[in-house]
Design a protein around this motif. Structure first.
Motif, PDB file in Angstrom:
ATOM      1  N   ASN A   1       0.834  -1.210   0.000  1.00 52.26           N
ATOM      2  CA  ASN A   1       0.000   0.000   0.000  1.00 52.26           C
ATOM      3  C   ASN A   1       0.865   1.255   0.000  1.00 52.26           C
ATOM      4  O   ASN A   1       0.609   2.206  -0.754  1.00 52.26           O
ATOM      5  CB  ASN A   1      -0.884   0.040   1.245  1.00 52.26           C
ATOM      6  CG  ASN A   1      -2.134  -0.792   1.060  1.00 52.26           C
ATOM      7  OD1 ASN A   1      -2.396  -1.281  -0.045  1.00 52.26           O
ATOM      8  ND2 ASN A   1      -2.904  -0.962   2.121  1.00 52.26           N
TER       9      ASN A   1
ATOM     10  N   LYS B   1       2.259   1.625  -3.362  1.00 55.11           N
ATOM     11  CA  LYS B   1       1.197   1.863  -4.341  1.00 55.11           C
ATOM     12  C   LYS B   1       0.672   3.306  -4.300  1.00 55.11           C
ATOM     13  O   LYS B   1       0.444   3.927  -5.320  1.00 55.11           O
ATOM     14  CB  LYS B   1       0.027   0.933  -4.002  1.00 55.11           C
ATOM     15  CG  LYS B   1      -0.380   0.062  -5.152  1.00 55.11           C
ATOM     16  CD  LYS B   1      -1.461  -0.954  -4.835  1.00 55.11           C
ATOM     17  CE  LYS B   1      -2.092  -1.039  -3.500  1.00 55.11           C
ATOM     18  NZ  LYS B   1      -3.047  -2.143  -3.401  1.00 55.11           N
ATOM     19  N   TYR B   2       0.471   3.820  -3.078  1.00 57.83           N
ATOM     20  CA  TYR B   2      -0.188   5.119  -2.957  1.00 57.83           C
ATOM     21  C   TYR B   2       0.797   6.284  -2.783  1.00 57.83           C
ATOM     22  O   TYR B   2       0.395   7.395  -2.479  1.00 57.83           O
ATOM     23  CB  TYR B   2      -1.208   5.078  -1.809  1.00 57.83           C
ATOM     24  CG  TYR B   2      -2.252   4.015  -2.035  1.00 57.83           C
ATOM     25  CD1 TYR B   2      -3.145   4.126  -3.101  1.00 57.83           C
ATOM     26  CD2 TYR B   2      -2.318   2.889  -1.238  1.00 57.83           C
ATOM     27  CE1 TYR B   2      -4.080   3.134  -3.346  1.00 57.83           C
ATOM     28  CE2 TYR B   2      -3.259   1.909  -1.460  1.00 57.83           C
ATOM     29  CZ  TYR B   2      -4.131   2.032  -2.527  1.00 57.83           C
ATOM     30  OH  TYR B   2      -5.058   1.050  -2.777  1.00 57.83           O
TER      31      TYR B   2
ATOM     32  N   ASP C   1       5.086   6.297   4.846  1.00 60.60           N
ATOM     33  CA  ASP C   1       5.334   6.680   3.446  1.00 60.60           C
ATOM     34  C   ASP C   1       5.242   8.186   3.303  1.00 60.60           C
ATOM     35  O   ASP C   1       4.886   8.889   4.268  1.00 60.60           O
ATOM     36  CB  ASP C   1       4.355   5.947   2.519  1.00 60.60           C
ATOM     37  CG  ASP C   1       2.922   6.307   2.790  1.00 60.60           C
ATOM     38  OD1 ASP C   1       2.628   7.506   2.920  1.00 60.60           O
ATOM     39  OD2 ASP C   1       2.055   5.392   2.889  1.00 60.60           O
TER      40      ASP C   1
ATOM     41  N   ILE D   1      -4.500  10.124   3.662  1.00 60.04           N
ATOM     42  CA  ILE D   1      -5.891   9.674   3.470  1.00 60.04           C
ATOM     43  C   ILE D   1      -6.805  10.732   4.081  1.00 60.04           C
ATOM     44  O   ILE D   1      -6.575  11.168   5.224  1.00 60.04           O
ATOM     45  CB  ILE D   1      -6.111   8.321   4.175  1.00 60.04           C
ATOM     46  CG1 ILE D   1      -5.130   7.293   3.595  1.00 60.04           C
ATOM     47  CG2 ILE D   1      -7.543   7.826   4.046  1.00 60.04           C
ATOM     48  CD1 ILE D   1      -4.867   6.123   4.489  1.00 60.04           C
TER      49      ILE D   1
ATOM     50  N   ILE E   1     -11.087   2.946   5.877  1.00 59.50           N
ATOM     51  CA  ILE E   1     -10.138   2.201   5.040  1.00 59.50           C
ATOM     52  C   ILE E   1      -9.956   0.752   5.497  1.00 59.50           C
ATOM     53  O   ILE E   1      -9.512  -0.076   4.720  1.00 59.50           O
ATOM     54  CB  ILE E   1      -8.744   2.891   4.966  1.00 59.50           C
ATOM     55  CG1 ILE E   1      -8.240   3.140   6.379  1.00 59.50           C
ATOM     56  CG2 ILE E   1      -8.818   4.150   4.132  1.00 59.50           C
ATOM     57  CD1 ILE E   1      -6.803   3.605   6.396  1.00 59.50           C
TER      58      ILE E   1
ATOM     59  N   PHE F   1     -13.325  -1.505   0.783  1.00 59.32           N
ATOM     60  CA  PHE F   1     -13.320  -0.046   0.727  1.00 59.32           C
ATOM     61  C   PHE F   1     -12.035   0.466   0.080  1.00 59.32           C
ATOM     62  O   PHE F   1     -10.934   0.069   0.441  1.00 59.32           O
ATOM     63  CB  PHE F   1     -13.474   0.556   2.131  1.00 59.32           C
ATOM     64  CG  PHE F   1     -13.491   2.050   2.092  1.00 59.32           C
ATOM     65  CD1 PHE F   1     -14.651   2.728   1.748  1.00 59.32           C
ATOM     66  CD2 PHE F   1     -12.328   2.791   2.313  1.00 59.32           C
ATOM     67  CE1 PHE F   1     -14.663   4.115   1.654  1.00 59.32           C
ATOM     68  CE2 PHE F   1     -12.333   4.175   2.216  1.00 59.32           C
ATOM     69  CZ  PHE F   1     -13.505   4.834   1.890  1.00 59.32           C
ATOM     70  N   ARG F   2     -12.221   1.362  -0.863  1.00 53.88           N
ATOM     71  CA  ARG F   2     -11.059   2.019  -1.488  1.00 53.88           C
ATOM     72  C   ARG F   2     -11.323   3.504  -1.485  1.00 53.88           C
ATOM     73  O   ARG F   2     -12.387   3.944  -1.917  1.00 53.88           O
ATOM     74  CB  ARG F   2     -10.889   1.525  -2.935  1.00 53.88           C
ATOM     75  CG  ARG F   2     -10.339   0.109  -3.003  1.00 53.88           C
ATOM     76  CD  ARG F   2      -9.997  -0.228  -4.417  1.00 53.88           C
ATOM     77  NE  ARG F   2     -11.145  -0.080  -5.270  1.00 53.88           N
ATOM     78  CZ  ARG F   2     -11.712  -1.079  -5.920  1.00 53.88           C
ATOM     79  NH1 ARG F   2     -11.219  -2.287  -5.818  1.00 53.88           N
ATOM     80  NH2 ARG F   2     -12.741  -0.860  -6.679  1.00 53.88           N
ATOM     81  N   ALA F   3     -10.355   4.244  -0.980  1.00 56.47           N
ATOM     82  CA  ALA F   3     -10.561   5.690  -0.873  1.00 56.47           C
ATOM     83  C   ALA F   3     -10.718   6.321  -2.249  1.00 56.47           C
ATOM     84  O   ALA F   3     -11.538   7.188  -2.468  1.00 56.47           O
ATOM     85  CB  ALA F   3      -9.384   6.320  -0.123  1.00 56.47           C
TER      86      ALA F   3
ATOM     87  N   GLY G   1      -5.564  -3.566  -5.790  1.00 54.52           N
ATOM     88  CA  GLY G   1      -6.290  -4.290  -4.748  1.00 54.52           C
ATOM     89  C   GLY G   1      -7.792  -4.177  -4.889  1.00 54.52           C
ATOM     90  O   GLY G   1      -8.303  -3.330  -5.628  1.00 54.52           O
TER      91      GLY G   1
ATOM     92  N   GLY H   1      -9.535  -3.719  -2.156  1.00 57.43           N
ATOM     93  CA  GLY H   1      -9.971  -3.085  -0.905  1.00 57.43           C
ATOM     94  C   GLY H   1     -10.003  -4.070   0.247  1.00 57.43           C
ATOM     95  O   GLY H   1     -10.730  -3.874   1.217  1.00 57.43           O
TER      96      GLY H   1
ATOM     97  N   LEU I   1      -6.105  -4.057   3.849  1.00 52.44           N
ATOM     98  CA  LEU I   1      -6.053  -3.590   5.237  1.00 52.44           C
ATOM     99  C   LEU I   1      -6.948  -4.428   6.153  1.00 52.44           C
ATOM    100  O   LEU I   1      -6.630  -4.621   7.317  1.00 52.44           O
ATOM    101  CB  LEU I   1      -6.446  -2.112   5.317  1.00 52.44           C
ATOM    102  CG  LEU I   1      -5.380  -1.129   4.811  1.00 52.44           C
ATOM    103  CD1 LEU I   1      -5.884   0.309   4.918  1.00 52.44           C
ATOM    104  CD2 LEU I   1      -4.086  -1.271   5.606  1.00 52.44           C
TER     105      LEU I   1
HETATM  106  P1  ADP Z   1      -6.460  -1.874  -1.626  1.00 51.37           P
HETATM  107  O1  ADP Z   1      -6.490  -3.239  -2.113  1.00 51.37           O
HETATM  108  O2  ADP Z   1      -7.338  -0.943  -2.370  1.00 51.37           O
HETATM  109  O3  ADP Z   1      -5.092  -1.368  -1.397  1.00 51.37           O
HETATM  110  P2  ADP Z   1      -6.610  -1.787   1.198  1.00 51.37           P
HETATM  111  O4  ADP Z   1      -7.594  -2.377   2.103  1.00 51.37           O
HETATM  112  O5  ADP Z   1      -5.208  -2.226   1.320  1.00 51.37           O
HETATM  113  O6  ADP Z   1      -7.182  -2.018  -0.233  1.00 51.37           O
HETATM  114  O7  ADP Z   1      -6.665  -0.244   1.382  1.00 51.37           O
HETATM  115  C1  ADP Z   1      -7.905   0.416   1.414  1.00 51.37           C
HETATM  116  C2  ADP Z   1      -7.799   1.825   0.956  1.00 51.37           C
HETATM  117  O8  ADP Z   1      -7.045   2.588   1.890  1.00 51.37           O
HETATM  118  C3  ADP Z   1      -7.008   1.959  -0.328  1.00 51.37           C
HETATM  119  O9  ADP Z   1      -7.867   1.805  -1.434  1.00 51.37           O
HETATM  120  C4  ADP Z   1      -6.457   3.346  -0.237  1.00 51.37           C
HETATM  121  O10 ADP Z   1      -7.397   4.276  -0.700  1.00 51.37           O
HETATM  122  C5  ADP Z   1      -6.273   3.561   1.249  1.00 51.37           C
HETATM  123  N1  ADP Z   1      -4.850   3.376   1.637  1.00 51.37           N
HETATM  124  C6  ADP Z   1      -4.313   2.280   2.166  1.00 51.37           C
HETATM  125  N2  ADP Z   1      -3.009   2.464   2.432  1.00 51.37           N
HETATM  126  C7  ADP Z   1      -2.704   3.711   2.064  1.00 51.37           C
HETATM  127  C8  ADP Z   1      -1.531   4.500   2.094  1.00 51.37           C
HETATM  128  N3  ADP Z   1      -0.360   4.058   2.545  1.00 51.37           N
HETATM  129  N4  ADP Z   1      -1.600   5.777   1.647  1.00 51.37           N
HETATM  130  C9  ADP Z   1      -2.763   6.268   1.174  1.00 51.37           C
HETATM  131  N5  ADP Z   1      -3.915   5.576   1.117  1.00 51.37           N
HETATM  132  C10 ADP Z   1      -3.904   4.306   1.556  1.00 51.37           C
END
Ligand code: ADP
Length: 491
Positions: free
Chosen positions: A383, A386-387, A411, A416, A424, A429-431, A444, A446, A449
């Motif tokens: 994550n 990725k983000y 990171d 968020i 999250i 759930f995906r932001a 992912g 969602g 986490l």
């Molecule tokens: P995903 O498979 O979408 O990564 P997660 O459950 O791991 O699903 O994360 C859920 C949501 O939380 C992500 O879609 C993202 O929007 C947000 N998120 C998770 N980790 C981070 C991060 N390190 N920085 C920013 N946003 C994050």
């Protein structure tokens, strides 16, 4: 019929009441009959004493010539009672006078006493050496029963024995009447109790019947219905409230399951549609260049990886929900697990030119399921990479703080939004849906986490987002640390 609680309650009620009434009846009957016998006995003893006094007086009376039989008759005439018979025996045990000598008509029930006076048991009773008038004896005859008292009368004319016999017939009749009264009174009381008890039970159990019929009409489609609570303070009201609370929980978990299935199928549909679309487009024309085939195959590989990952995540969560995931706790070193995770995340970071930094304390003993901890670390690192925008830094920190271990993944991403920070951790759930898919080849669903949090919980720890703003996000896992060994570190 006995399957009905109403009937069973009524029968129990009637049985208990019947036993209580029977006990009371037997007890009071016993007390009454004993006191009746005591009264009868003392009346006989009194009569015997009075008769003896009269007899002695009559014997002393010169006008009666002091003949015992005449004196006896005089005394008998004076003490004549309906149910009583007197018999006088001389010192040789011969009956020389009895109530039957009187020229009066005797009660027909007393006729049997005539035979009794002549019988040997009575003679034995009368001739006992020193009879106690208060030691009465019950003597049965063919159709009756008599109570007998014997008294020695010492007079100048000689020694005599007076026997007073009293028929117990009236007492027996009275006791029989009492018994009959008890029989029918108890029967009527039981009948009334049964009828009353049945109606009472029906009345009290009416809410249960209503609840049962309401519950019968409930199903998956109307789980929002609730049982009627008439009085929340009584036991049945409490039962209805508990069932309603259970229904609420069921409805919530049913809804959660429904959402889970809907979200899961939604997530699976996209990669499946891409697989099918790509394949169909590629196969629609025969003359494709090897490069085009390679490109399609590359897309198919990415999508099938994505599909496999979603399916595996779903499988993990379903097993975790059902409590079927067996967590194999073993002694391991967190620093080693962290290093492994960093090595595996390196290629992802390299693709975005992200620097992976680590600050891991050595010899961090942990009791954990290595596979799960590895997965949790990878999810968090994945994550963070990725983000985060390219050319930034992702840092993994592991240290022991007192009795727990702390793992932080920090990171320099965009952070968020505050209003989404709690959400999250929800499943699916995906932001930012579009970015998540577009930016990662293993975009992912969602679930990352949710799984990471479950893993932390399964190790009696927890996962939190400890900081998230425009300068980046920090996810912290806290796990219980095993007790420090006396000589830390492997030999
Ligand atoms: P995903 O498979 O979408 O990564 P997660 O459950 O791991 O699903 O994360 C859920 C949501 O939380 C992500 O879609 C993202 O929007 C947000 N998120 C998770 N980790 C981070 C991060 N390190 N920085 C920013 N946003 C994050």
């Amino acid at each position: 019929m006995l399957d009905s609680i109403r009937v069973r309650l009524t029968l129990w009620y009637a049985l208990v009441l019947g036993l209580v009434l029977a006990f009371l009846a037997v007890f009071s009957y016993f007390l009454y009959s004993r006191s009746l016998m005591q009264r009868t006995d003392s009346a006989i003893v009194e009569l015997s004493a009075a008769f003896a006094t009269t007899f002695i007086a009559e014997l002393a009376d010169t006008s009666s010539s002091a003949v015992p039989s005449i004196a006896a008759r005089e005394a008998m005439a004076e003490h004549r009672f309906r149910d009583t018979v007197f018999g006088l025996f001389d010192s040789s045990g011969n009956l020389f006078a009895s109530s039957f000598d009187l020229p009066v008509e005797q009660d027909p029930r007393l006729i049997q006493a005539k035979d009794l006076l002549a019988s040997s048991p009575l003679r034995d009773f009368a001739t006992q050496p020193d009879p106690d008038p208060a030691a009465l004896r019950t003597l049965p005859v063919a159709q009756g029963i008599f109570r007998a008292s014997a008294r020695r009368i010492a007079a100048p004319a000689g020694n005599f024995t007076l026997v007073v016999l009293q028929s117990l017939h009236p007492q027996r009749e009275l006791l029989a009447d009492i018994r009959h009264t008890f029989y029918w009174a108890i029967s009527v009381a039981l009948l009334l109790a049964c009828i009353g008890g049945y109606f009472l039970a029906r009345q009290s159990l009416a809410p249960v019947a209503a609840m049962a019929s309401q519950a019968r009409s409930m199903g998956a489609t109307n789980l929002h219905h609730r049982l009627m609570v008439t009085n929340s303070r009584d036991e049945l009201g409490q039962l209805a409230l508990s069932i309603n609370q259970l229904l609420e929980r069921l409805e919530a978990s049913f809804e959660q399951q429904r959402r889970f299935v809907a979200d899961a199928s939604h997530e699976l549909r996209t990669p499946v549609a891409i697989l099918r679309g790509e394949t169909e487009v590629t196969l629609s024309t025969d003359d494709r260049s090897p490069a085009e085939y390679r490109e399609t195959l590359g897309i198919l590989r990415d999508e099938s990886r994505r599909l496999a990952r979603i399916v595996e995540d779903l499988f993990t969560l379903t097993r975790a929900d059902a409590g079927q995931y067996s967590v194999n706790l073993r002694d391991a070193y967190l620093d080693e697990l962290a290093t492994q995770a960093l090595v595996r995340a390196r290629s992802l970071a390299a693709a975005k030119d992200i620097t992976l930094k680590s600050s891991v304390q050595p010899d961090l003993l942990i009791r954990a399921d290595e596979t799960l901890i590895d997965r949790m670390l990878l999810n968090l690192l994945d994550n963070a990479i990725k983000y985060s925008p390219p050319h930034t830094v992702v840092e993994l920190t592991c240290r022991r703080k007192g009795d727990h271990l702390s793992i932080c993944v920090a990171d320099q991403g965009p952070g968020i939004p505050l209003e989404l920070q709690l959400r999250i951790f929800e499943r699916f759930f995906r932001a930012d849906q579009t970015r998540s898919r577009a930016e990662s080849e293993s975009g992912g669903a969602g679930l990352g986490l949710s799984i990471a949090r479950w893993i932390a919980d399964a190790h009696r720890g927890h996962l939190e987002l400890t900081r998230s703003d425009s300068s980046g996000s920090v996810f912290t896992v806290t796990l219980p640390a095993p007790e420090m060994p006396a000589n830390p570190g492997p030999g």
